[in-house]
Design a protein around this motif. Sequence first.
Motif, PDB file in Angstrom:
ATOM      1  N   ASN A  25      -5.948  -7.707  -7.490  1.00  0.00           N
ATOM      2  CA  ASN A  25      -6.025  -9.055  -6.922  1.00  0.00           C
ATOM      3  C   ASN A  25      -4.944  -9.344  -5.902  1.00  0.00           C
ATOM      4  O   ASN A  25      -4.680 -10.500  -5.572  1.00  0.00           O
ATOM      5  CB  ASN A  25      -5.980 -10.095  -8.048  1.00  0.00           C
ATOM      6  N   ASN A  26      -4.295  -8.308  -5.405  1.00  0.00           N
ATOM      7  CA  ASN A  26      -3.259  -8.522  -4.390  1.00  0.00           C
ATOM      8  C   ASN A  26      -3.902  -8.879  -3.052  1.00  0.00           C
ATOM      9  O   ASN A  26      -4.969  -8.374  -2.711  1.00  0.00           O
ATOM     10  CB  ASN A  26      -2.428  -7.243  -4.211  1.00  0.00           C
ATOM     11  N   THR A  27      -3.207  -9.721  -2.291  1.00  0.00           N
ATOM     12  CA  THR A  27      -3.625  -9.992  -0.909  1.00  0.00           C
ATOM     13  C   THR A  27      -2.938  -8.957  -0.033  1.00  0.00           C
ATOM     14  O   THR A  27      -1.721  -8.770  -0.118  1.00  0.00           O
ATOM     15  CB  THR A  27      -3.217 -11.425  -0.488  1.00  0.00           C
ATOM     16  N   ILE A  28      -3.741  -8.265   0.758  1.00  0.00           N
ATOM     17  CA  ILE A  28      -3.236  -7.092   1.486  1.00  0.00           C
ATOM     18  C   ILE A  28      -3.213  -7.356   2.984  1.00  0.00           C
ATOM     19  O   ILE A  28      -4.225  -7.759   3.565  1.00  0.00           O
ATOM     20  CB  ILE A  28      -4.116  -5.870   1.145  1.00  0.00           C
ATOM     21  N   ALA A  29      -2.036  -7.110   3.584  1.00  0.00           N
ATOM     22  CA  ALA A  29      -1.897  -7.339   5.028  1.00  0.00           C
ATOM     23  C   ALA A  29      -1.710  -6.007   5.738  1.00  0.00           C
ATOM     24  O   ALA A  29      -0.978  -5.131   5.263  1.00  0.00           O
ATOM     25  CB  ALA A  29      -0.699  -8.241   5.302  1.00  0.00           C
ATOM     26  N   LEU A  30      -2.373  -5.867   6.856  1.00  0.00           N
ATOM     27  CA  LEU A  30      -2.184  -4.672   7.672  1.00  0.00           C
ATOM     28  C   LEU A  30      -2.385  -5.032   9.130  1.00  0.00           C
ATOM     29  O   LEU A  30      -2.974  -6.065   9.436  1.00  0.00           O
ATOM     30  CB  LEU A  30      -3.084  -3.527   7.213  1.00  0.00           C
ATOM     31  N   THR A  31      -1.835  -4.208   9.994  1.00  0.00           N
ATOM     32  CA  THR A  31      -1.890  -4.557  11.410  1.00  0.00           C
ATOM     33  C   THR A  31      -3.241  -4.171  11.996  1.00  0.00           C
ATOM     34  O   THR A  31      -3.980  -3.377  11.435  1.00  0.00           O
ATOM     35  CB  THR A  31      -0.757  -3.857  12.198  1.00  0.00           C
ATOM     36  N   ASP A  32      -3.516  -4.750  13.151  1.00  0.00           N
ATOM     37  CA  ASP A  32      -4.753  -4.447  13.859  1.00  0.00           C
ATOM     38  C   ASP A  32      -4.382  -4.172  15.320  1.00  0.00           C
ATOM     39  O   ASP A  32      -3.931  -5.088  15.985  1.00  0.00           O
ATOM     40  CB  ASP A  32      -5.698  -5.650  13.758  1.00  0.00           C
ATOM     41  N   PRO A  33      -4.485  -2.926  15.798  1.00  0.00           N
ATOM     42  CA  PRO A  33      -5.035  -1.736  15.168  1.00  0.00           C
ATOM     43  C   PRO A  33      -4.093  -1.138  14.132  1.00  0.00           C
ATOM     44  O   PRO A  33      -2.926  -1.520  14.042  1.00  0.00           O
ATOM     45  CB  PRO A  33      -5.219  -0.768  16.349  1.00  0.00           C
ATOM     46  N   VAL A  34      -4.639  -0.155  13.391  1.00  0.00           N
ATOM     47  CA  VAL A  34      -3.868   0.405  12.284  1.00  0.00           C
ATOM     48  C   VAL A  34      -4.341   1.834  11.990  1.00  0.00           C
ATOM     49  O   VAL A  34      -5.467   2.214  12.342  1.00  0.00           O
ATOM     50  CB  VAL A  34      -4.051  -0.495  11.039  1.00  0.00           C
ATOM     51  N   TYR A  35      -3.477   2.616  11.335  1.00  0.00           N
ATOM     52  CA  TYR A  35      -3.861   3.935  10.815  1.00  0.00           C
ATOM     53  C   TYR A  35      -4.991   3.678   9.802  1.00  0.00           C
ATOM     54  O   TYR A  35      -4.780   2.975   8.805  1.00  0.00           O
ATOM     55  CB  TYR A  35      -2.625   4.542  10.148  1.00  0.00           C
ATOM     56  N   PRO A  36      -6.209   4.184  10.039  1.00  0.00           N
ATOM     57  CA  PRO A  36      -7.380   3.743   9.264  1.00  0.00           C
ATOM     58  C   PRO A  36      -7.291   3.981   7.752  1.00  0.00           C
ATOM     59  O   PRO A  36      -7.978   3.310   6.989  1.00  0.00           O
ATOM     60  CB  PRO A  36      -8.539   4.559   9.848  1.00  0.00           C
ATOM     61  N   VAL A  37      -6.445   4.914   7.334  1.00  0.00           N
ATOM     62  CA  VAL A  37      -6.322   5.232   5.905  1.00  0.00           C
ATOM     63  C   VAL A  37      -5.939   3.995   5.077  1.00  0.00           C
ATOM     64  O   VAL A  37      -6.421   3.813   3.959  1.00  0.00           O
ATOM     65  CB  VAL A  37      -5.285   6.367   5.710  1.00  0.00           C
ATOM     66  N   TYR A  38      -5.073   3.134   5.634  1.00  0.00           N
ATOM     67  CA  TYR A  38      -4.628   1.964   4.856  1.00  0.00           C
ATOM     68  C   TYR A  38      -5.824   1.081   4.509  1.00  0.00           C
ATOM     69  O   TYR A  38      -5.967   0.626   3.371  1.00  0.00           O
ATOM     70  CB  TYR A  38      -3.617   1.102   5.618  1.00  0.00           C
ATOM     71  N   ALA A  39      -6.685   0.823   5.493  1.00  0.00           N
ATOM     72  CA  ALA A  39      -7.831  -0.057   5.239  1.00  0.00           C
ATOM     73  C   ALA A  39      -8.860   0.651   4.353  1.00  0.00           C
ATOM     74  O   ALA A  39      -9.307   0.094   3.349  1.00  0.00           O
ATOM     75  CB  ALA A  39      -8.464  -0.468   6.561  1.00  0.00           C
ATOM     76  N   ASP A  40      -9.186   1.888   4.698  1.00  0.00           N
ATOM     77  CA  ASP A  40     -10.275   2.578   3.982  1.00  0.00           C
ATOM     78  C   ASP A  40      -9.967   2.781   2.499  1.00  0.00           C
ATOM     79  O   ASP A  40     -10.863   2.683   1.658  1.00  0.00           O
ATOM     80  CB  ASP A  40     -10.560   3.938   4.634  1.00  0.00           C
ATOM     81  N   THR A  41      -8.704   3.066   2.184  1.00  0.00           N
ATOM     82  CA  THR A  41      -8.391   3.304   0.765  1.00  0.00           C
ATOM     83  C   THR A  41      -8.479   1.995  -0.021  1.00  0.00           C
ATOM     84  O   THR A  41      -8.821   2.002  -1.205  1.00  0.00           O
ATOM     85  CB  THR A  41      -7.000   3.948   0.593  1.00  0.00           C
ATOM     86  N   ASN A  42      -8.222   0.890   0.644  1.00  0.00           N
ATOM     87  CA  ASN A  42      -8.399  -0.404  -0.022  1.00  0.00           C
ATOM     88  C   ASN A  42      -9.875  -0.726  -0.211  1.00  0.00           C
ATOM     89  O   ASN A  42     -10.260  -1.315  -1.221  1.00  0.00           O
ATOM     90  CB  ASN A  42      -7.693  -1.513   0.759  1.00  0.00           C
ATOM     91  N   VAL A  43     -10.679  -0.305   0.755  1.00  0.00           N
ATOM     92  CA  VAL A  43     -12.133  -0.505   0.608  1.00  0.00           C
ATOM     93  C   VAL A  43     -12.625   0.312  -0.590  1.00  0.00           C
ATOM     94  O   VAL A  43     -13.321  -0.187  -1.467  1.00  0.00           O
ATOM     95  CB  VAL A  43     -12.878  -0.065   1.897  1.00  0.00           C
ATOM     96  N   MET A  44     -12.211   1.586  -0.648  1.00  0.00           N
ATOM     97  CA  MET A  44     -12.647   2.470  -1.748  1.00  0.00           C
ATOM     98  C   MET A  44     -12.241   1.914  -3.107  1.00  0.00           C
ATOM     99  O   MET A  44     -12.949   2.078  -4.101  1.00  0.00           O
ATOM    100  CB  MET A  44     -12.016   3.855  -1.578  1.00  0.00           C
ATOM    101  N   ALA A  45     -11.064   1.274  -3.137  1.00  0.00           N
ATOM    102  CA  ALA A  45     -10.546   0.741  -4.401  1.00  0.00           C
ATOM    103  C   ALA A  45     -11.200  -0.599  -4.763  1.00  0.00           C
ATOM    104  O   ALA A  45     -10.873  -1.181  -5.796  1.00  0.00           O
ATOM    105  CB  ALA A  45      -9.030   0.582  -4.307  1.00  0.00           C
ATOM    106  N   GLY A  46     -12.084  -1.080  -3.888  1.00  0.00           N
ATOM    107  CA  GLY A  46     -12.794  -2.322  -4.195  1.00  0.00           C
ATOM    108  C   GLY A  46     -11.987  -3.581  -3.900  1.00  0.00           C
ATOM    109  O   GLY A  46     -12.246  -4.642  -4.465  1.00  0.00           O
TER     110      GLY A  46
END
Length: 327
Positions: A122-143
């Motif tokens: 339930n954490n709110t996750i911040a990342l830059t745009d653009p970004v190294y895609p791994v940060y976003a994709d692994t959060n997607v995989m984790a639901g």
Amino acid sequence: MATINDNYLKLQAGYLFPEIAKRVKAYAEANPDAPIIRLGIGDVTEPLPAACRAAMVKAVEDMGSRETFKGYGPEQGYEWLREKIAKHDFQSRGCEVDAAEIFISDGSKCDCGNILDIFGNNNTIALTDPVYPVYADTNVMAGHTGNANENGEYEGLVYLPISAANNFTAEIPQNKKVDLIYLCFPNNPTGATATKEYLQTWVDYAKANGSIIFFDAAYEAYITDPSLPHSIYEIPGARDCAIEFRSFSKNAGFTGTRCALTVVPKTLKGKAADGSDVEIWKLWNRRQSTKFNGVSYIVQRGAEAVYSEEGQAQIKELVAFTWQMLR
Ligand SMILES: Cc1ncc(COP(=O)(O)O)c(C=O)c1O
């Protein structure tokens, strides 16, 4: 019928890199003389430093006799490597990082993804745009997200824009509290660097809000300005709010050899569901010793050689070569 992790169906990365390739190709055809800096997927081109190769050859020989053979190593990595890293990469720059807080791994990509295992959903996750895609994709995989919109942005993530308008440095979100923050300096893909003053604002924010910064320093060897920090732990307070990822891929050409490290300070804490404070180090140690069996002895000996006198001179040449290619 076995069901799947449906979160994988939300992933957009399969679309991103072919799209970059398509646009680069069209641009190059229309502008055949234009120099193009490629910001898509890349790799190193230069061979491994001689010092690393020699150390690995010697390590292979060690594996050939009963007296020096190594089987399973410590999951956290051999102490002789962790001690050198702590001293050379951190303590020499005034960072209070102990060898016991360093975890050797087979890649920073893996660690950036795996770290989510030990954090809540339930954490709110911040990342830059653009970004190294791994940060976003692994959060997607984790639901941790909803679906992507037409710009490839996932519902539920807090995107912090970086562009020339803000000197490629993300601004702290004003009207939303974020719990996990991905920062990457020098930045992939923009190359932007961060000053101590700038990083201090994030550390202050994280400490005030109980947030944790994931600091990706994979490209720290490319910093040329002596006033710039190489590690988040050069910033006062960072031991209480940051995890740092580093890699031997970018300074020593280990992209195929695979060796990296993650620093988890023993002072870093997160909240359990019952409100109690829990040491993040303990959780990462538990995770690694359960799901990971360490990096091979041979590769760790190769990484250790980066810290020898010859190794240091050779990686300086490699980094200088990359700078030359960019100019
Ligand atoms: C920002 C960043 N972090 C981590 C990595 C991955 O490094 P490793 O080869 O150690 O997995 C890369 C590789 O491209 C990267 O650009």
